[in-house]
Write a protein that holds these residues in place. Structure first.
Motif, mmCIF file in Angstrom:
data_model
loop_
_atom_site.group_PDB
_atom_site.id
_atom_site.type_symbol
_atom_site.label_atom_id
_atom_site.label_comp_id
_atom_site.label_asym_id
_atom_site.label_seq_id
_atom_site.Cartn_x
_atom_site.Cartn_y
_atom_site.Cartn_z
ATOM 1 N N ALA A 14 0.814 -1.216 0.000
ATOM 2 C CA ALA A 14 0.000 0.000 0.000
ATOM 3 C C ALA A 14 0.850 1.271 0.000
ATOM 4 C CB ALA A 14 -0.930 -0.001 1.214
ATOM 5 N N ASN A 15 2.106 1.173 0.398
ATOM 6 C CA ASN A 15 2.999 2.333 0.432
ATOM 7 C C ASN A 15 3.903 2.410 -0.798
ATOM 8 O OD1 ASN A 15 2.106 3.222 3.019
ATOM 9 N ND2 ASN A 15 3.296 1.542 3.922
ATOM 10 N N GLY A 16 3.685 1.516 -1.769
ATOM 11 C CA GLY A 16 4.502 1.527 -2.980
ATOM 12 C C GLY A 16 5.832 0.830 -2.845
ATOM 13 N N VAL A 17 6.027 0.082 -1.752
ATOM 14 C CA VAL A 17 7.282 -0.644 -1.525
ATOM 15 C C VAL A 17 7.238 -1.977 -2.277
ATOM 16 C CG1 VAL A 17 8.734 -1.734 0.231
ATOM 17 C CG2 VAL A 17 7.611 0.454 0.713
ATOM 18 N N ALA A 18 8.341 -2.309 -2.939
ATOM 19 C CA ALA A 18 8.407 -3.567 -3.684
ATOM 20 C C ALA A 18 8.330 -4.757 -2.739
ATOM 21 C CB ALA A 18 9.705 -3.620 -4.486
ATOM 22 N N ILE A 19 7.456 -5.703 -3.079
ATOM 23 C CA ILE A 19 7.277 -6.908 -2.269
ATOM 24 C C ILE A 19 7.132 -8.125 -3.182
ATOM 25 C CG2 ILE A 19 6.166 -5.680 -0.341
ATOM 26 C CD1 ILE A 19 3.450 -6.764 -1.443
ATOM 27 N N VAL A 20 7.229 -9.313 -2.589
ATOM 28 C CA VAL A 20 6.878 -10.549 -3.281
ATOM 29 C C VAL A 20 5.433 -10.859 -2.929
ATOM 30 C CG1 VAL A 20 7.303 -13.030 -3.428
ATOM 31 C CG2 VAL A 20 9.228 -11.437 -3.375
ATOM 32 N N GLU A 21 4.567 -10.876 -3.926
ATOM 33 C CA GLU A 21 3.149 -11.148 -3.690
ATOM 34 C C GLU A 21 2.827 -12.637 -3.731
ATOM 35 O OE1 GLU A 21 0.486 -8.916 -6.122
ATOM 36 O OE2 GLU A 21 1.139 -6.994 -5.315
ATOM 37 N N SER A 22 3.616 -13.396 -4.488
ATOM 38 C CA SER A 22 3.356 -14.827 -4.615
ATOM 39 C C SER A 22 4.669 -15.553 -4.834
ATOM 40 C CB SER A 22 2.407 -15.087 -5.792
ATOM 41 O OG SER A 22 2.209 -16.468 -5.992
ATOM 42 N N ASP A 23 4.845 -16.686 -4.158
ATOM 43 C CA ASP A 23 6.029 -17.534 -4.308
ATOM 44 C C ASP A 23 5.541 -18.964 -4.147
ATOM 45 O OD1 ASP A 23 8.395 -18.950 -4.200
ATOM 46 O OD2 ASP A 23 9.364 -17.605 -2.763
ATOM 47 N N GLN A 24 5.230 -19.593 -5.267
ATOM 48 C CA GLN A 24 4.654 -20.941 -5.215
ATOM 49 C C GLN A 24 4.920 -21.683 -6.515
ATOM 50 O OE1 GLN A 24 0.473 -20.202 -4.561
ATOM 51 N NE2 GLN A 24 0.150 -19.371 -6.582
ATOM 52 N N THR A 25 4.530 -22.922 -6.562
ATOM 53 C CA THR A 25 4.663 -23.733 -7.770
ATOM 54 C C THR A 25 3.623 -23.304 -8.788
ATOM 55 O OG1 THR A 25 5.475 -25.598 -6.465
ATOM 56 C CG2 THR A 25 4.612 -26.093 -8.657
ATOM 57 N N ALA A 26 4.057 -23.153 -10.043
ATOM 58 C CA ALA A 26 3.121 -22.834 -11.127
ATOM 59 C C ALA A 26 2.150 -24.003 -11.278
ATOM 60 C CB ALA A 26 3.880 -22.587 -12.423
ATOM 61 N N THR A 27 0.865 -23.693 -11.274
ATOM 62 C CA THR A 27 -0.143 -24.755 -11.249
ATOM 63 C C THR A 27 -0.947 -24.893 -12.534
ATOM 64 O OG1 THR A 27 -1.751 -23.230 -10.253
ATOM 65 C CG2 THR A 27 -0.430 -24.590 -8.744
#
Length: 197
Positions: A14-27
């Motif tokens: 929400a503050n514009g900081v870079a994050i990892v939103e998803s880290d999982q196996t491609a399904t």
């Protein structure tokens, strides 16, 4: 034996900081009994240009379609196990059309082509061989190309097929971008390639 791929998707909080939103196996993957030894795995779909980079975290839900969305792109991996020559000798372009129909692309098969999976899409495809080797089969045998790990191809809407005639699996990465045969307004287009029927 096909592999699983870890897919990491970045975004912003929400503050514009870079994050990892998803880290999982491609399904989202597709294996078909009528195309043995081939697995397609989708990593990302974009349904427009310019691509939206702060939208949904998951774009690969829904039916598995061969071609990219209209005005969009698809990022995927295709794994090709070695072909069995005896099985391939029994197949025809009708078998190819049935297999491709499961990806919404039965009409993309080249009837009477040199390989049962010979097809054409209205896209510009960027491809790289990651592991193994594979033949890119073209309309005429003199144009066939053996590609090895690290080789890249820019496939521009031509008839082609992928044939693993070796003894080890081949893994390729692809980015397919929706395209047109020519841009009618482009005075630089000198090739005059006729549009597809």
């Amino acid at each position: 034996m096909h592999r699983e791929f870890r897919r990491v998707v970045t975004g912003h909080d929400a503050n514009g900081v870079a994050i990892v939103e998803s880290d999982q196996t491609a399904t989202q993957y597709l294996e078909r009994p009528n195309r043995p030894g081939v697995r397609l795995t989708n990593f990302w779909l974009s349904d427009g240009t310019p691509a939206e980079y702060d939208g949904a975290t998951e774009t690969c839900e829904g039916p598995f379609i061969l071609h990219p969305p209209k005005n969009g792109s698809v990022f995927r991996c295709v794994e090709f196990l070695p072909e069995d020559p005896e099985v391939m000798a029994k197949l025809s372009s009708e078998d190819g059309a049935a297999a491709f129909a499961e990806m919404g692309a039965g009409a993309n098969i080249v009837q009477g082509g040199r390989h049962p999976w010979m097809h054409r899409t209205d896209s510009v495809d960027y491809a790289m061989v990651i592991t193994g080797e594979i033949w890119m089969v073209m309309d005429e045998e003199k144009d066939d190309v053996l590609l090895k790990a690290g080789d890249v191809v820019v496939q521009r809407g031509t008839n082609h097929a992928w044939a693993n005639r070796g003894t080890e699996a081949c893994t390729m990465m692809f980015v397919l971008v929706d395209g047109v045969t020519t841009r009618a307004a482009d005075p630089e287009n000198a090739k005059g390639i006729p549009p597809r029927p």
